[in-house]
Design a protein around this motif. Structure first.
Motif, PDB file in Angstrom:
ATOM      1  N   ASN A  42      25.232  -1.584 -32.799  1.00 49.50           N
ATOM      2  CA  ASN A  42      26.493  -1.042 -33.317  1.00 49.50           C
ATOM      3  C   ASN A  42      26.437   0.474 -33.527  1.00 49.50           C
ATOM      4  O   ASN A  42      26.796   0.981 -34.578  1.00 49.50           O
ATOM      5  CB  ASN A  42      26.859  -1.753 -34.622  1.00 49.50           C
ATOM      6  N   ILE A  43      25.981   1.213 -32.531  1.00 47.25           N
ATOM      7  CA  ILE A  43      25.745   2.658 -32.659  1.00 47.25           C
ATOM      8  C   ILE A  43      27.058   3.434 -32.710  1.00 47.25           C
ATOM      9  O   ILE A  43      27.946   3.224 -31.892  1.00 47.25           O
ATOM     10  CB  ILE A  43      24.881   3.178 -31.491  1.00 47.25           C
ATOM     11  N   HIS A  44      27.147   4.344 -33.682  1.00 47.68           N
ATOM     12  CA  HIS A  44      28.266   5.267 -33.825  1.00 47.68           C
ATOM     13  C   HIS A  44      27.742   6.692 -33.715  1.00 47.68           C
ATOM     14  O   HIS A  44      26.600   6.975 -34.089  1.00 47.68           O
ATOM     15  CB  HIS A  44      28.960   5.081 -35.174  1.00 47.68           C
ATOM     16  N   VAL A  45      28.599   7.590 -33.227  1.00 51.58           N
ATOM     17  CA  VAL A  45      28.242   8.998 -33.049  1.00 51.58           C
ATOM     18  C   VAL A  45      29.237   9.846 -33.836  1.00 51.58           C
ATOM     19  O   VAL A  45      30.442   9.794 -33.597  1.00 51.58           O
ATOM     20  CB  VAL A  45      28.281   9.392 -31.553  1.00 51.58           C
ATOM     21  N   TYR A  46      28.707  10.609 -34.787  1.00 51.89           N
ATOM     22  CA  TYR A  46      29.515  11.515 -35.598  1.00 51.89           C
ATOM     23  C   TYR A  46      29.079  12.933 -35.251  1.00 51.89           C
ATOM     24  O   TYR A  46      27.903  13.267 -35.362  1.00 51.89           O
ATOM     25  CB  TYR A  46      29.295  11.235 -37.079  1.00 51.89           C
TER      26      TYR A  46
ATOM     27  N   ASN B 272      35.168  20.326 -40.884  1.00 49.94           N
ATOM     28  CA  ASN B 272      36.594  20.133 -40.621  1.00 49.94           C
ATOM     29  C   ASN B 272      36.864  19.950 -39.133  1.00 49.94           C
ATOM     30  O   ASN B 272      37.852  19.341 -38.756  1.00 49.94           O
ATOM     31  CB  ASN B 272      37.415  21.301 -41.174  1.00 49.94           C
ATOM     32  N   ASP B 273      36.004  20.495 -38.280  1.00 54.43           N
ATOM     33  CA  ASP B 273      36.117  20.338 -36.826  1.00 54.43           C
ATOM     34  C   ASP B 273      35.130  19.240 -36.421  1.00 54.43           C
ATOM     35  O   ASP B 273      33.930  19.483 -36.292  1.00 54.43           O
ATOM     36  CB  ASP B 273      35.774  21.661 -36.137  1.00 54.43           C
TER      37      ASP B 273
ATOM     38  N   ASP C 171      36.606  10.696 -38.048  1.00 51.95           N
ATOM     39  CA  ASP C 171      36.182  10.478 -39.428  1.00 51.95           C
ATOM     40  C   ASP C 171      34.901   9.646 -39.430  1.00 51.95           C
ATOM     41  O   ASP C 171      34.589   8.951 -38.458  1.00 51.95           O
ATOM     42  CB  ASP C 171      37.279   9.747 -40.217  1.00 51.95           C
ATOM     43  N   TRP C 172      34.150   9.727 -40.537  1.00 49.30           N
ATOM     44  CA  TRP C 172      32.914   8.959 -40.674  1.00 49.30           C
ATOM     45  C   TRP C 172      33.218   7.478 -40.521  1.00 49.30           C
ATOM     46  O   TRP C 172      34.222   7.026 -41.039  1.00 49.30           O
ATOM     47  CB  TRP C 172      32.265   9.238 -42.038  1.00 49.30           C
TER      48      TRP C 172
END
Length: 120
Positions: A25-29, A36-37, A41-42
């Motif tokens: 379930n990998i997410h990239v932030y 702000n850029d 969103d998390w």
């Protein structure tokens, strides 16, 4: 002949994660400056599984920082400096390296010692 112009980078590219620690379930932030850029969103955008524990995310603009996570605050990398397109991050070793996306990979080869060997 007219020379081909050098392409201007658009920020588009790919970033990869090798999920050696089996986060799933990998997410990239990703973000610039004060946050702000950012790309979302998390916890960021869910990456696409390519199989063999490799995940891919398409970067649509230039970002300076990145965090990989499993969709939560509990399992994530620290704040990482994004090194640029075509890099893969291994979440077990904590290191970036160039990721070879070519379809053909030669893992090993050997010579048949019984055939005539060319010298010279």
């Amino acid at each position: 002949p007219t020379p081909t112009p050098t392409p201007t980078p658009s920020g588009d590219g790919k970033v990869y994660l090798k999920d050696t620690n089996n986060w799933g379930n990998i997410h990239v932030y990703m973000w610039n400056g004060d946050g702000n850029d950012k790309n979302a969103d998390w916890p960021g955008v869910k990456a696409t599984s390519l199989g063999d524990g490799v995940y891919e995310y398409t970067v649509t603009k230039s970002y300076a920082n990145i965090i990989f996570n499993n969709g939560s605050d509990a399992v994530k990398t620290g704040d990482l400096t994004y090194p640029g397109e075509g890099q893969i991050y291994d979440n077990a070793t904590g290191k970036w390296e160039l990721y070879d996306t070519s379809k053909l990979h030669i893992k090993s080869f050997s010579a048949d010692v019984e055939s005539p060997q060319y010298t010279g």
